[in-house]
Design a protein around this motif. Structure first.
Motif, mmCIF file in Angstrom:
data_model
loop_
_atom_site.group_PDB
_atom_site.id
_atom_site.type_symbol
_atom_site.label_atom_id
_atom_site.label_comp_id
_atom_site.label_asym_id
_atom_site.label_seq_id
_atom_site.Cartn_x
_atom_site.Cartn_y
_atom_site.Cartn_z
ATOM 1 N N UNK A 27 0.866 -1.199 0.130
ATOM 2 C CA UNK A 27 -0.057 0.015 0.012
ATOM 3 C C UNK A 27 0.716 1.267 -0.035
ATOM 4 N N UNK A 28 2.381 1.066 -0.075
ATOM 5 C CA UNK A 28 3.104 2.262 -0.156
ATOM 6 C C UNK A 28 3.437 2.610 -1.460
ATOM 7 N N UNK A 29 2.763 2.280 -2.503
ATOM 8 C CA UNK A 29 2.754 2.579 -3.871
ATOM 9 C C UNK A 29 3.791 1.735 -4.559
ATOM 10 N N UNK A 30 4.630 0.967 -3.958
ATOM 11 C CA UNK A 30 5.524 0.057 -4.251
ATOM 12 C C UNK A 30 4.725 -1.702 -4.241
ATOM 13 N N UNK A 31 5.256 -2.332 -5.143
ATOM 14 C CA UNK A 31 4.813 -3.862 -4.850
ATOM 15 C C UNK A 31 5.457 -4.419 -3.642
ATOM 16 N N UNK A 32 4.663 -5.479 -3.060
ATOM 17 C CA UNK A 32 5.308 -6.155 -1.829
ATOM 18 C C UNK A 32 6.534 -6.573 -2.340
ATOM 19 N N UNK A 33 7.509 -6.868 -1.397
ATOM 20 C CA UNK A 33 8.805 -7.370 -1.880
ATOM 21 C C UNK A 33 9.005 -8.739 -1.070
ATOM 22 N N UNK A 34 10.002 -9.524 -1.143
ATOM 23 C CA UNK A 34 10.313 -11.057 -0.626
ATOM 24 C C UNK A 34 9.984 -11.012 0.643
ATOM 25 N N UNK A 35 10.696 -9.945 1.582
ATOM 26 C CA UNK A 35 10.575 -9.982 3.169
ATOM 27 C C UNK A 35 8.982 -9.765 3.426
ATOM 28 N N UNK A 36 8.161 -8.962 2.680
ATOM 29 C CA UNK A 36 6.655 -8.947 3.036
ATOM 30 C C UNK A 36 6.192 -10.338 2.776
ATOM 31 N N UNK A 37 6.417 -11.076 1.762
ATOM 32 C CA UNK A 37 5.727 -12.364 1.479
ATOM 33 C C UNK A 37 6.458 -13.461 2.426
ATOM 34 N N UNK A 38 7.474 -13.199 2.704
ATOM 35 C CA UNK A 38 8.115 -14.093 3.953
ATOM 36 C C UNK A 38 7.365 -13.968 4.905
ATOM 37 N N UNK A 39 7.164 -12.781 5.495
ATOM 38 C CA UNK A 39 6.560 -12.307 6.766
ATOM 39 C C UNK A 39 4.941 -12.859 6.730
ATOM 40 N N UNK A 40 4.336 -12.992 5.538
ATOM 41 C CA UNK A 40 2.956 -13.591 5.471
ATOM 42 C C UNK A 40 3.086 -14.885 5.702
ATOM 43 N N UNK A 41 3.725 -15.343 4.873
ATOM 44 C CA UNK A 41 3.700 -17.027 4.812
ATOM 45 C C UNK A 41 4.233 -17.613 6.207
ATOM 46 N N UNK A 42 5.481 -17.141 6.753
ATOM 47 C CA UNK A 42 5.947 -17.559 7.883
ATOM 48 C C UNK A 42 4.808 -17.179 9.133
ATOM 49 N N UNK A 43 4.173 -16.013 8.625
ATOM 50 C CA UNK A 43 3.197 -15.597 9.876
ATOM 51 C C UNK A 43 2.101 -16.702 10.074
ATOM 52 N N UNK A 44 1.579 -17.030 9.050
ATOM 53 C CA UNK A 44 0.780 -18.285 8.934
ATOM 54 C C UNK A 44 1.126 -19.583 9.633
ATOM 55 N N UNK A 45 2.410 -19.834 9.354
ATOM 56 C CA UNK A 45 3.107 -20.849 10.166
ATOM 57 C C UNK A 45 3.248 -20.539 11.678
ATOM 58 N N UNK A 46 3.570 -19.421 12.048
ATOM 59 C CA UNK A 46 3.952 -19.036 13.208
ATOM 60 C C UNK A 46 2.352 -18.955 14.157
ATOM 61 N N UNK A 47 1.269 -18.537 13.458
ATOM 62 C CA UNK A 47 0.229 -18.704 14.141
ATOM 63 C C UNK A 47 -0.462 -20.087 14.332
ATOM 64 N N UNK A 48 0.003 -21.132 13.458
ATOM 65 C CA UNK A 48 -0.302 -22.387 13.742
ATOM 66 C C UNK A 48 0.717 -22.912 15.011
ATOM 67 N N UNK A 49 1.901 -22.389 15.166
ATOM 68 C CA UNK A 49 2.693 -22.786 16.303
ATOM 69 C C UNK A 49 2.036 -22.380 17.355
ATOM 70 N N UNK A 50 1.653 -20.894 17.455
ATOM 71 C CA UNK A 50 0.960 -20.527 18.811
ATOM 72 C C UNK A 50 -0.329 -21.352 18.869
ATOM 73 N N UNK A 51 -1.303 -21.673 17.939
ATOM 74 C CA UNK A 51 -2.277 -22.479 18.108
ATOM 75 C C UNK A 51 -2.033 -23.835 18.855
#
Length: 181
Positions: A27-51
């Motif tokens: 949303x900053x006018x630039x496309x998301x980068x690899x770090x953003x995508x890693x944050x999203x996918x590892x975030x899902x895995x992280x939430x699974x670990x929390x659960x």
């Protein structure tokens, strides 16, 4: 199982906090980068670990129980946490580290850390999956960012106290990371 989940949670939270410093938000006018995508996918895995950690906390019969992690609903448990907190303050005043073990104050603090990473995981996951309306999503992302600062503070404090306990001779790292129970 507790030690394994604790280690996975540590690695997941560390990854998420560190990688977030290198993200480009779409949303900053630039496309998301690899770090953003890693944050999203590892975030899902992280939430699974929390659960998984929550499920394990509710199911286990040894170690720390759910009521000890979240003593805030029992006046007797809150008094025990308060007394143990005062014991900790007394030890720190004498430039000593309190003995490690099954202590109400640190266990309750662990519960607060678990609650904080749960909020981060839930708000990030709901945002990613688009499971909520845009206004709620934006509010959730604001909470997500605010809790990131709280989790950084918790992580630094938690790790610092573990190091101080280790330096005081309590051999906490051996306890935490040993494969033996």
């Amino acid at each position: 199982m507790t030690k394994g989940l604790h280690l996975l949670l540590l690695l997941a939270v560390l990854h998420q906090l560190i990688i977030s410093n290198f993200m480009t938000h779409p949303d900053s006018g630039k496309p998301e980068n690899l770090a953003f995508e890693l944050h999203e996918y590892v975030g899902l895995a992280s939430f699974a670990i929390v659960l998984a950690y929550w499920i394990w906390s509710a199911a286990r019969r040894r170690d720390v129980g759910f009521g000890e992690l979240f003593p805030w609903f029992s006046p007797a448990a809150v008094r025990a946490v308060w007394r143990d907190f005062l014991d900790h303050i007394g030890a720190w005043r004498r430039f000593r580290m309190p003995d490690v073990g099954h202590r109400p104050f640190p266990i309750a603090i662990h519960g607060l850390g678990l609650a904080a990473v749960t909020v981060m995981g839930a708000t990030g996951t709901l945002s990613l999956l688009g499971a909520v309306p845009a206004g709620i999503r934006e509010a959730g992302l604001t909470v997500h960012g605010a809790f990131a600062n709280l989790v950084w503070t918790y992580l630094i404090g938690h790790a610092s106290l573990a190091v101080l306990h280790e330096l005081a001779g309590h051999r906490l790292f051996r306890q935490m990371f040993s494969l033996r129970s």
